[in-house]
Design a protein around this motif. Structure first.
Motif, PDB file in Angstrom:
ATOM      1  N   LEU A 267      -2.567  16.855   5.070  1.00 53.55           N
ATOM      2  CA  LEU A 267      -1.374  16.030   4.816  1.00 53.55           C
ATOM      3  C   LEU A 267      -1.854  14.844   3.997  1.00 53.55           C
ATOM      4  CD1 LEU A 267       1.516  15.175   5.113  1.00 53.55           C
ATOM      5  CD2 LEU A 267       1.079  14.448   7.439  1.00 53.55           C
ATOM      6  N   LEU A 268      -1.675  14.923   2.687  1.00 50.34           N
ATOM      7  CA  LEU A 268      -2.212  13.888   1.809  1.00 50.34           C
ATOM      8  C   LEU A 268      -1.451  12.584   2.014  1.00 50.34           C
ATOM      9  CD1 LEU A 268      -2.699  15.901  -1.508  1.00 50.34           C
ATOM     10  CD2 LEU A 268      -4.194  15.746   0.488  1.00 50.34           C
ATOM     11  N   TYR A 269      -2.155  11.509   1.779  1.00 49.14           N
ATOM     12  CA  TYR A 269      -1.610  10.149   1.885  1.00 49.14           C
ATOM     13  C   TYR A 269      -1.267   9.745   3.318  1.00 49.14           C
ATOM     14  CZ  TYR A 269      -1.517  10.429  -3.161  1.00 49.14           C
ATOM     15  OH  TYR A 269      -1.899  10.593  -4.478  1.00 49.14           O
ATOM     16  N   GLN A 270      -1.779  10.492   4.283  1.00 44.12           N
ATOM     17  CA  GLN A 270      -1.662  10.090   5.695  1.00 44.12           C
ATOM     18  C   GLN A 270      -3.044  10.202   6.320  1.00 44.12           C
ATOM     19  OE1 GLN A 270       1.054   8.847   7.143  1.00 44.12           O
ATOM     20  NE2 GLN A 270       2.185   9.110   5.228  1.00 44.12           N
TER      21      GLN A 270
ATOM     22  N   SER B   8       0.858  -1.205   0.000  1.00 42.67           N
ATOM     23  CA  SER B   8       0.000   0.000   0.000  1.00 42.67           C
ATOM     24  C   SER B   8       0.885   1.243   0.000  1.00 42.67           C
ATOM     25  CB  SER B   8      -0.905   0.010   1.235  1.00 42.67           C
ATOM     26  OG  SER B   8      -0.101  -0.008   2.408  1.00 42.67           O
TER      27      SER B   8
ATOM     28  N   GLU C 211      10.017   5.406   9.646  1.00 38.92           N
ATOM     29  CA  GLU C 211       9.831   5.254  11.106  1.00 38.92           C
ATOM     30  C   GLU C 211       9.126   3.940  11.396  1.00 38.92           C
ATOM     31  OE1 GLU C 211       7.683   8.745  12.397  1.00 38.92           O
ATOM     32  OE2 GLU C 211       9.527   9.685  13.169  1.00 38.92           O
ATOM     33  N   ASP C 212       8.077   3.652  10.635  1.00 34.78           N
ATOM     34  CA  ASP C 212       7.338   2.405  10.870  1.00 34.78           C
ATOM     35  C   ASP C 212       8.229   1.182  10.643  1.00 34.78           C
ATOM     36  OD1 ASP C 212       5.187   3.981  11.422  1.00 34.78           O
ATOM     37  OD2 ASP C 212       4.160   3.657   9.498  1.00 34.78           O
TER      38      ASP C 212
ATOM     39  N   ARG D 167      -1.633   8.913  12.422  1.00 33.60           N
ATOM     40  CA  ARG D 167      -0.847   7.895  11.715  1.00 33.60           C
ATOM     41  C   ARG D 167      -1.753   6.739  11.366  1.00 33.60           C
ATOM     42  NH1 ARG D 167       4.820   8.922  12.727  1.00 33.60           N
ATOM     43  NH2 ARG D 167       5.380   6.961  11.723  1.00 33.60           N
TER      44      ARG D 167
ATOM     45  N   GLN E 117       7.557   8.790   7.461  1.00 38.68           N
ATOM     46  CA  GLN E 117       6.746   8.019   8.421  1.00 38.68           C
ATOM     47  C   GLN E 117       6.867   6.519   8.142  1.00 38.68           C
ATOM     48  OE1 GLN E 117       2.772   9.506   9.000  1.00 38.68           O
ATOM     49  NE2 GLN E 117       3.514  11.454   9.844  1.00 38.68           N
TER      50      GLN E 117
ATOM     51  N   THR F  94       6.889  13.489   3.915  1.00 43.01           N
ATOM     52  CA  THR F  94       6.348  12.977   5.184  1.00 43.01           C
ATOM     53  C   THR F  94       5.939  11.516   5.042  1.00 43.01           C
ATOM     54  OG1 THR F  94       5.534  15.172   5.754  1.00 43.01           O
ATOM     55  CG2 THR F  94       4.542  13.310   6.917  1.00 43.01           C
ATOM     56  N   THR F  95       5.327  11.174   3.909  1.00 35.32           N
ATOM     57  CA  THR F  95       4.931   9.775   3.686  1.00 35.32           C
ATOM     58  C   THR F  95       6.146   8.855   3.786  1.00 35.32           C
ATOM     59  OG1 THR F  95       3.137  10.430   2.201  1.00 35.32           O
ATOM     60  CG2 THR F  95       3.926   8.181   1.997  1.00 35.32           C
TER      61      THR F  95
ATOM     62  N   LEU G 274      -6.123   0.971  -4.603  1.00 37.13           N
ATOM     63  CA  LEU G 274      -6.200   1.753  -3.349  1.00 37.13           C
ATOM     64  C   LEU G 274      -7.647   2.161  -3.121  1.00 37.13           C
ATOM     65  CD1 LEU G 274      -3.009   3.971  -3.852  1.00 37.13           C
ATOM     66  CD2 LEU G 274      -3.305   2.231  -2.078  1.00 37.13           C
TER      67      LEU G 274
ATOM     68  N   ASN H  94       4.260  16.701   1.541  1.00 40.73           N
ATOM     69  CA  ASN H  94       3.459  15.559   1.987  1.00 40.73           C
ATOM     70  C   ASN H  94       4.134  14.244   1.597  1.00 40.73           C
ATOM     71  OD1 ASN H  94       0.011  16.801   1.708  1.00 40.73           O
ATOM     72  ND2 ASN H  94       1.742  17.462   2.912  1.00 40.73           N
TER      73      ASN H  94
ATOM     74  N   LEU I 157       2.171   1.635  -3.576  1.00 36.88           N
ATOM     75  CA  LEU I 157       1.105   2.117  -4.472  1.00 36.88           C
ATOM     76  C   LEU I 157       0.806   3.586  -4.211  1.00 36.88           C
ATOM     77  CD1 LEU I 157      -1.244  -0.998  -4.301  1.00 36.88           C
ATOM     78  CD2 LEU I 157       0.025  -0.200  -6.300  1.00 36.88           C
ATOM     79  N   LYS I 158       0.734   3.965  -2.914  1.00 34.16           N
ATOM     80  CA  LYS I 158       0.468   5.378  -2.604  1.00 34.16           C
ATOM     81  C   LYS I 158       1.604   6.256  -3.109  1.00 34.16           C
ATOM     82  CE  LYS I 158      -2.691   5.153   1.324  1.00 34.16           C
ATOM     83  NZ  LYS I 158      -3.007   5.660   2.684  1.00 34.16           N
TER      84      LYS I 158
END
Lengths: 177, 308
Positions: free
Chosen positions: B172-175, A13, A127-128, B142, A124, A120-121, B286, A117, A16-17
């Motif tokens: 915040l797109l995609y989050q 996912s 981080e995960d 998250r 994060q 950030t994706t 998605l 953004n 894909l995102k």
């Protein structure tokens, strides 16, 4: 030799995102480039990014190191980190271009939000996965422009380099998909 | 000012109690040192005032009116002075069938790719008979919305509207983000259930555009379409349906195609027949929502026989 991508359990996912985000930013970036060509190239003959490399260097426009993402030697953890830093760098450069011109500003602002953004994706997800550096990257000092010419020229340079970064990101993501 | 009334609440719900207190200040020198404070609701005297002398020498009386069932009444703080009952202060008790706000329901949101804003709408619930403010509250989060990250500025709808749009710069797109509606009036506050979503998972897709292409062989229809331009960056799959124009035939779904394929040929159709065709698309791989069906494209097969 490729680092076994499967060693890092990157969720589909996420891939894909990210692919979608890249396409979204590329579309925005193309709009910016079209506008730049119609405004900057036609009026100021600033059409070829490669002619602006020296100017970029003199203004201290950093380049995003992407050595870990090369197709000859993809090192996924390092590549994700370099991609995130690269996106973060372009977020800063686009912010520095704020107010470039009334026609271009809305596009630059939207592009900057999308790049931020996406950074950030990636951060994060790192981080995960437990591979994020201990300290979040902080924005280095961004160039300041002393003339409209500099701002236009850097606009052409940044738009072009961002598209190149995104093409590399897309290749890496396709590899992971 | 000799006497002053203060109320526990400016408005009370029908049947609810209300507490009032009246303070008689010392500078009413012409009074007895220990004046007895009396209460009147409208014209009726009200027993049950509890009077006390405060450290600073002032006198205070407190009364609780158990069940207020006037929509409007005037409470008076009085003193006996000689043979008369003197009114020193008066307060209006407003009580209406008002209610605290119901919990807003049916909160839903969609992302508009043209305005790049996230629009949320909700059901406000029954009229509370009081001015009630609605506020869209949200914060970034998250994966499964268990953590609260940066909060997002409140979105205040225009008067009377049950929807609000959060601008792109706050998204915040995609989050994932958490969204909730707060309703507030003089009688209380209520919060809707929380919504956890990624704005890009609730994109509102507009229908694709269809147009005809000259058929390559008899008994066939050939059409071309393009997904909605602002959504071209999204992988989509599209459904194609058709039905004969004459009569009341139902739609027949004839194909599901990835958005990368932008044309389709339908063969084996009877000659000289008029058809209506429609396409709709949805994000593939998605989460997403189907677009509406496109406006019908009307095509007619040639008069000659079927294609083999």
């Amino acid at each position: 030799p490729l680092d076994p991508a499967s060693s890092l359990p990157v969720p589909q996912s996420f891939v894909l995102k990210c692919l979608e985000q890249v396409r979204k930013i590329q579309a925005q970036g193309s709009v910016l480039q079209e506008k730049l060509v119609s405004e900057t190239c036609a009026t100021y003959q600033l059409c070829h990014p490669e002619e602006l490399a020296l100017l970029g260097h003199s203004l201290g426009i950093p380049q995003a190191p992407l050595s870990n993402c090369s197709s000859q030697g993809l090192q996924l953890t390092g590549c994700l980190s370099q991609l995130q830093s690269g996106l973060f760098l372009y977020q800063g450069l686009l912010q520095a271009l704020a107010g470039i011109s009334p026609e271009l500003s809305p596009t630059v602002d939207m592009l900057q939000l999308d790049v931020a953004n996406f950074a950030t994706t990636v951060w994060q997800q790192m981080e995960d996965l437990g591979v994020a550096p201990a300290v979040q990257p902080t924005q280095g000092t961004m160039p300041t422009f002393t003339s409209a010419f500099q701002r236009r020229a850097v606009g052409v340079l940044v738009a072009s380099r961002l598209q190149r970064l995104l093409e590399l990101v897309y290749r890496v993501l396709r590899h992971l998909a | 000012e000799c006497g002053h009334i203060s109320l526990s609440a400016p408005i009370v719900h029908l049947g609810d109690p209300i507490t009032a207190s009246c303070i008689i200040s010392q500078n009413c020198s012409f009074l007895d040192p220990e004046p007895q404070i009396l209460w009147k609701l409208g014209a009726e005297q009200q027993p049950g005032g509890r009077q006390q002398r405060l450290p600073d020498g002032t006198q205070k009386s407190t009364i609780t009116l158990a069940h207020l069932n006037h929509s409007q009444a005037f409470l008076s703080c009085c003193l006996r002075w000689g043979n008369s009952l003197q009114v020193l202060d008066q307060a209006e008790l407003r009580c209406s069938p008002a209610n605290p706000p119901a919990v807003p329901s049916n909160l839903s949101c969609f992302m508009n790719l043209t305005t790049n804003s996230l629009t949320c709408q909700w059901e406000p619930g029954p009229d509370t008979h009081l001015p009630t403010n609605f506020t869209l509250k949200s914060f970034k989060s998250r994966s499964n919305c268990q953590t609260q990250e940066d909060s997002i500025p409140d979105c205040v709808p225009e008067d009377g509207q049950s929807s609000c749009s959060i601008p792109r710069k706050h998204l915040l797109l995609y989050q994932n983000m958490v969204i909730q509606v707060q309703a507030e009036n003089a009688l209380g506050t209520s919060l809707s259930p929380k919504l956890c979503l990624d704005p890009m998972d609730v994109v509102k897709l507009e229908p694709p555009t269809l147009w005809a292409v000259a058929p390559r062989q008899p008994g066939c229809l050939w059409l071309h379409w393009e997904p909605w331009k602002p959504s071209l960056f999204m992988d989509q799959k599209c459904e194609l349906r058709l039905r004969p124009q004459r009569g009341e035939a139902n739609w027949t779904q004839v194909a599901t195609l990835p958005s990368s394929i932008l044309q389709h040929e339908l063969c084996g159709l009877p000659p000289a027949t008029a058809y209506a065709l429609q396409v709709r698309c949805i994000r593939s791989h998605l989460p997403g929502h189907w677009s509406r069906w496109s406006p019908s494209l009307e095509l007619r097969t040639d008069d000659t026989a079927h294609a083999r």
